[in-house]
Design a protein around this motif. Structure first.
Motif, short mmCIF file in Angstrom:
data_model
loop_
_atom_site.label_atom_id
_atom_site.label_comp_id
_atom_site.label_asym_id
_atom_site.label_seq_id
_atom_site.Cartn_x
_atom_site.Cartn_y
_atom_site.Cartn_z
N SER A 1 1.14 -1.34 -0.05
CA SER A 1 0.19 0.03 -0.68
C SER A 1 0.87 1.28 -0.15
O SER A 1 0.53 1.80 -0.72
CB SER A 1 -0.56 -0.27 1.26
N MET A 2 1.93 0.97 0.50
CA MET A 2 2.95 2.28 0.82
C MET A 2 3.38 2.65 -0.52
O MET A 2 3.80 3.92 -1.00
CB MET A 2 3.66 1.94 1.53
N TYR A 3 3.78 1.53 -1.44
CA TYR A 3 4.63 1.82 -2.73
C TYR A 3 2.48 2.33 -3.69
O TYR A 3 3.38 2.98 -4.83
CB TYR A 3 5.00 0.53 -3.21
N GLY B 1 -3.75 3.90 5.36
CA GLY B 1 -4.43 2.94 5.75
C GLY B 1 -4.83 1.69 5.87
O GLY B 1 -4.85 0.83 6.64
N MET B 2 -5.17 1.57 5.33
CA MET B 2 -5.62 0.17 4.21
C MET B 2 -4.26 -0.24 5.02
O MET B 2 -4.40 -2.06 5.33
CB MET B 2 -6.50 0.08 2.74
N VAL C 1 -5.33 -8.84 -2.27
CA VAL C 1 -4.90 -7.19 -1.83
C VAL C 1 -3.96 -6.46 -1.79
O VAL C 1 -4.45 -5.33 -2.17
CB VAL C 1 -5.41 -7.79 -0.42
N ALA C 2 -2.63 -7.29 -2.63
CA ALA C 2 -1.95 -6.64 -2.99
C ALA C 2 -2.48 -5.66 -4.18
O ALA C 2 -2.18 -4.04 -4.67
CB ALA C 2 -0.67 -7.22 -2.89
N ALA C 3 -2.51 -6.46 -5.39
CA ALA C 3 -3.03 -5.99 -6.28
C ALA C 3 -4.35 -5.04 -6.66
O ALA C 3 -4.76 -3.87 -6.69
CB ALA C 3 -3.87 -7.20 -7.11
N ALA D 1 -4.68 3.04 -6.58
CA ALA D 1 -3.90 3.69 -6.78
C ALA D 1 -3.86 4.16 -8.74
O ALA D 1 -3.81 5.88 -8.89
CB ALA D 1 -2.59 3.64 -7.18
N ILE D 2 -4.05 3.89 -9.14
CA ILE D 2 -4.09 4.03 -11.19
C ILE D 2 -5.57 4.36 -11.30
O ILE D 2 -5.98 4.99 -12.07
CB ILE D 2 -3.53 2.61 -11.91
N LEU D 3 -6.47 3.62 -10.64
CA LEU D 3 -7.91 4.14 -10.82
C LEU D 3 -8.57 5.37 -10.72
O LEU D 3 -9.20 6.08 -10.89
CB LEU D 3 -9.35 2.48 -10.75
N GLY D 4 -8.29 5.58 -10.07
CA GLY D 4 -7.57 6.76 -8.79
C GLY D 4 -7.60 8.11 -9.65
O GLY D 4 -7.89 9.24 -9.53
N PHE D 5 -6.64 8.48 -10.75
CA PHE D 5 -6.93 8.72 -11.70
C PHE D 5 -7.52 9.05 -12.50
O PHE D 5 -7.27 10.14 -13.31
CB PHE D 5 -5.24 8.44 -12.06
#
Ligand SMILES: [Cu+2]
Lengths: 213, 541, 96
Positions: free
Chosen positions: B205-207, B268-269, B290-292, B298-302
């Motif tokens: 999640s940090m990555y 947080g997740m 979960v990792a994916a 991160a990507i869809l958020g854009f």
């Protein structure tokens, strides 16, 4: 225990190769951020040019075609010299590396000189937005073109100044022997930045100078 | 359940990071990621307190329908100050810069982050930005709202917009430096054997968060530059009268600020995945998915930023596209919630403080996420846009989600940070108070918003008073929940019982070294041979 | 990492190609075939020039996959910002 200054935390790397790979990855990541930094401006440019194609064409005609073209050639040549410096340091020819870097730096300064001259011209023609802008009877959106022209080329010039500083630092490091065949990374890393700034201009040139038709 | 699985009998051979230098200089010029994490913690605690006081004043004003405590002008400045400080000077650096800095190198078995000097520089940039923002507040504040919308910010504001924007601009570069550092660290400094499929989910999640930091923040920087130019020279880039377009500002701003919401939830997740595995004593269910899903978020958020602009003059066709894309983000988010639930199933669950915060997170995040779906629907958004429904929605994500997770992570890794334990029952009670106070504050705001109370006004019609009183009462309970840890964690830091290297009996490399962590993290480079969360059937690591 | 690097001849060949492309784009700008075509030609040439600089001068050809992904990510994200922003501007005139 000891002061953190006299005992800086050891670099977290196990060997030089790992360090070098990390440096390259770090620089490329930074360049990705730079693409998006300038990218915001390119998006803004595209929206406004789409809204005012004629004003932008008019604005382009007010720019000096020969200065833009000459400056592109100057920057491409400076990039060649930076690449040659990288080659030289890897072949342990520190003198050649410094010579190439000096040449690249001088060309960079020449670019800024020409740019400054063009700014001065625009100032005389009252084409600087915000300070007595005179649209010469054209649409008011002409001012938007010149605003973007100054912001984009200005930020690019600021990046050039940083690049010149980095080249100066490299010259010193090579002179001191801190950058050498054993530790050539710094040249490649500064080089990446310099080439990238060059690429920004490669796009600014057509977007600003070549759309007058 | 035993708290002290391993005692701290074996004396550490290396000095801990806390013992390595006691001068102010040794802190202010440190290159140690752990000390930089602590510097960040001190800074964001101060900013949180300032921003929380602004919120307290607003809640007091909203006790009564009349605008009697502050003028509307002051109220505008209060919510702007609250928003700017909370978003850029607390939430965005909270888990990444404090816990991430402290834990990431320990978790991957490295001595430090990839670029320690850059790391220190990022703290100084953050402080410079914070000082500018504080100056702007002291000088009189800003009345634009945290979004700096033009023409409020460019033409009509009489506040100190330039100083505030400069502060955010500079803090942005601190974000970029931190994100860049984490990306290279996670790629290049993992211990031997720590493959990507063995990486703890906090690191995934940090990555993902770092990717957003690096790719979104530069756009915020350039947007603020454009806004500042517009304010200084009024050339009209956002002014339709002069050929510009105000929506251009909103597109650029939300291209950053929607992904920034995920900077404020993805970390947080990650914390929740770590704590659930540790206190259910089971591997996280569906680890790879979960990792994916972190990367997918991160990507869809854009791709969804236009959902903030449904009622602007954005094209309705774009609105349809942005609405559909926003629904897509719900998929990876839901995957996480399902996986956490499945992780709890038949686990050896114990309810230590971090676990209470993590469970609170799951419930509150689910409410926040579901109401986000309402808001992403075009027609519903027209009704609740700019009402308290929106306020409640994003506070469920940011406070109910991220702040709960930050508190949970802080308690979880506190033994590694301080080398000591806190008083468990006091901490549990504080977690409970926080949960109750939070819901009492923000649940009434869903109702208020649905009934039509608009945000950003310091007065309101009589019929909304009961719910507002409830909300203000909740806020005072919430304040107690936030104040308590300051005391018992502060006490624990000096007088708490010594924690062993691994007080929770958890897996993960950070628990394999002494507490507090030694200056150079590990005596010898650890070698990883199993996946994350390798608990056996009895729940032993 | 620095085992493979472009040879001097490659660097010079790239440089002359870049100068030739610059001359081409300057000439194409004078040869007017409609503003949109001119723009596309100019930007196409700029893209080729950038690709040359990235691949040879910045040695992307010789880098491992990871660095290539990072180099491309910036452009990809820029494309996202452009495409979705224009999903608004280009459809504003449409009447429902
Ligand atoms: Cu959003």
């Amino acid at each position: 225990m000891n002061d953190a200054l006299s005992h800086p935390a050891a670099p977290p790397y196990v060997d030089r190769d790992q360090h070098s790979v990390a440096n390259h990855l770090g620089m490329w990541t930074f360049l990705a951020t730079e693409i998006l930094f300038f990218g915001g401006l390119f998006t803004g440019y595209t929206v406004l040019r789409w809204a005012h194609p004629h004003a932008f064409a008019e604005g382009s005609r007010h720019l000096e075609f020969w200065i833009g073209t000459a400056n592109t050639a100057v920057l491409l040549t400076s990039s060649l010299f930076v690449a040659l410096a990288d080659l030289a340091i890897k072949r342990d020819d520190r003198r050649a590396a410094r010579r190439h870097l000096v040449a690249a730096g001088l060309l960079g300064a020449a670019f800024l000189g020409l740019k400054g001259f063009e700014y001065f011209q625009k100032f005389q023609e009252h084409l600087v937005p915000g300070s007595g802008f005179d649209a010469h009877g054209a649409q008011p959106a002409l001012q938007l073109f010149f605003f973007l022209y100054f912001l984009m080329t200005g930020l690019h010039a600021l990046h050039m100044l940083f690049g010149l500083g980095a080249i100066g630092w490299l010259l010193r490091q090579i002179g001191r022997g801190a950058v050498s065949r054993e530790r050539p990374d710094a040249v490649a890393i500064v080089g990446l930045y310099w080439h990238f700034v060059d690429c920004v201009w490669i796009f600014l040139y057509p977007l600003l100078y070549l759309i007058g038709g | 359940m035993s708290l002290l699985v391993e005692s701290s009998k074996a004396p550490p051979r290396m000095p801990s990071y806390l013992e390595a230098g006691h001068t102010v200089r040794s802190w202010l010029f440190t290159l140690d990621h752990k000390r930089i994490g602590i510097l960040y913690m001190a800074a964001i605690t101060v900013f949180f307190s300032i921003a929380a006081s602004a919120a307290a004043l607003m809640r007091i004003e909203l006790l009564t329908p009349a605008g009697d405590v502050v003028t509307s002008e002051t109220y505008n400045r209060l919510f702007t100050m609250h928003g700017v400080l909370m978003v850029w000077f607390f939430l965005i650096p909270s888990i990444p810069s404090v816990l991430g800095n402290f834990i990431i190198p320990l978790m991957i078995g490295a001595r430090d982050v990839a670029f320690p000097r850059l790391n220190l520089l990022s703290w100084y940039l953050f402080m410079a930005g914070g000082i500018l923002a504080t100056y702007s507040i002291v000088a009189g504040g800003v009345d634009t709202g945290w979004t700096f919308y033009t023409p409020y910010s460019s033409t009509y504001s009489n506040g100190h917009v330039m100083a505030m924007a400069a502060g955010v601009f500079i803090a942005g570069f601190s974000s970029i430096a931190t994100g860049l550092n984490f990306i290279v660290t996670i790629h290049k400094l993992r211990a031997p054997g720590l493959t990507w499929t063995r990486l703890p989910l906090f690191l995934w999640s940090m990555y993902a968060t770092s990717i957003i930091l690096v790719l979104a923040t530069p756009v915020l920087a350039i947007t603020l530059v454009l806004m500042a130019m517009e304010r200084l020279w009024g050339v009209g880039i956002f002014d339709p009268k002069l050929g510009g377009d105000p929506l251009l500002f909103q597109h650029l701003f939300w291209f950053y600020s929607h992904p920034a919401v995920y900077i404020m939830i993805l970390p947080g997740m990650g914390v929740v995945s770590e704590t659930l595995a540790a206190f259910a004593r089971k591997p996280v269910f569906g680890y790879r998915v979960v990792a994916a899903s972190s990367m997918a978020i991160a990507i869809l958020g854009f791709l969804v930023w236009g959902h903030h602009m449904f009622v602007s003059s954005q094209s309705v066709y774009a609105g349809v596209v942005f609405s559909l894309l926003s629904f897509l983000v719900a998929v990876p988010s839901a995957i996480k919630v399902f996986s956490w639930t499945a992780t709890l199933y038949r686990g050896h669950i114990t309810f230590e403080t971090p676990m209470l915060y993590a469970l609170g997170f799951i419930g509150l995040f689910t409410v926040g996420g579901l109401t986000g779906i309402f808001l992403a629907s075009l027609a519903v958004d027209v009704h609740v846009h700019d009402t308290y429904f929106v306020i409640a929605h994003f506070h469920y994500i940011m406070v109910g989600g991220m702040v709960m997770a930050y508190m949970g992570g802080l308690h979880y890794w506190w033994p590694k940070i301080s080398g000591r334990l806190y008083h468990e029952w006091t901490a549990r009670i504080a977690a409970l108070i926080t949960f109750i106070g939070f819901n009492l504050t923000f649940f009434p705001q869903f109702v208020l918003g649905y009934l039509g109370m608009p945000r950003r006004y310091h007065m309101y019609p009589e019929q909304f008073q009961t719910l507002n009183v409830l909300s203000t009462a909740g806020a005072s309970i919430l304040a107690v929940g936030y104040a308590l840890p300051l005391f018992y964690l502060g006490w624990s830091f000096f007088f708490g019982r010594r924690a062993g290297p691994n007080p929770w009996g958890a897996t993960g490399l950070e628990w394999k070294t002494a507490s507090p962590a030694p200056e150079h993290n590990f005596e010898t480079t650890p070698v990883v041979t199993t996946g994350a969360y390798a608990y056996d059937a009895e729940g032993n690591p | 990492m620095h085992s493979a690097a472009p040879a001097k001849t490659t660097l010079f060949a790239t440089y002359f190609a870049l100068i030739a492309l610059l001359a081409l784009s300057a000439a194409a700008a004078k040869w007017q075939i409609g503003p949109l075509w001119n723009l596309f030609i100019a930007l196409g040439i700029a893209a080729v020039k950038t690709a040359l600089v990235f691949l040879v001068f910045m040695q992307l050809r010789y880098q491992r996959g990871l660095v290539r992904v990072f180099a491309l990510a910036g452009f990809l994200w820029l494309a996202i910002s452009g495409v979705l922003t224009f999903s608004d501007y280009l459809t504003r005139g449409w009447t429902p």
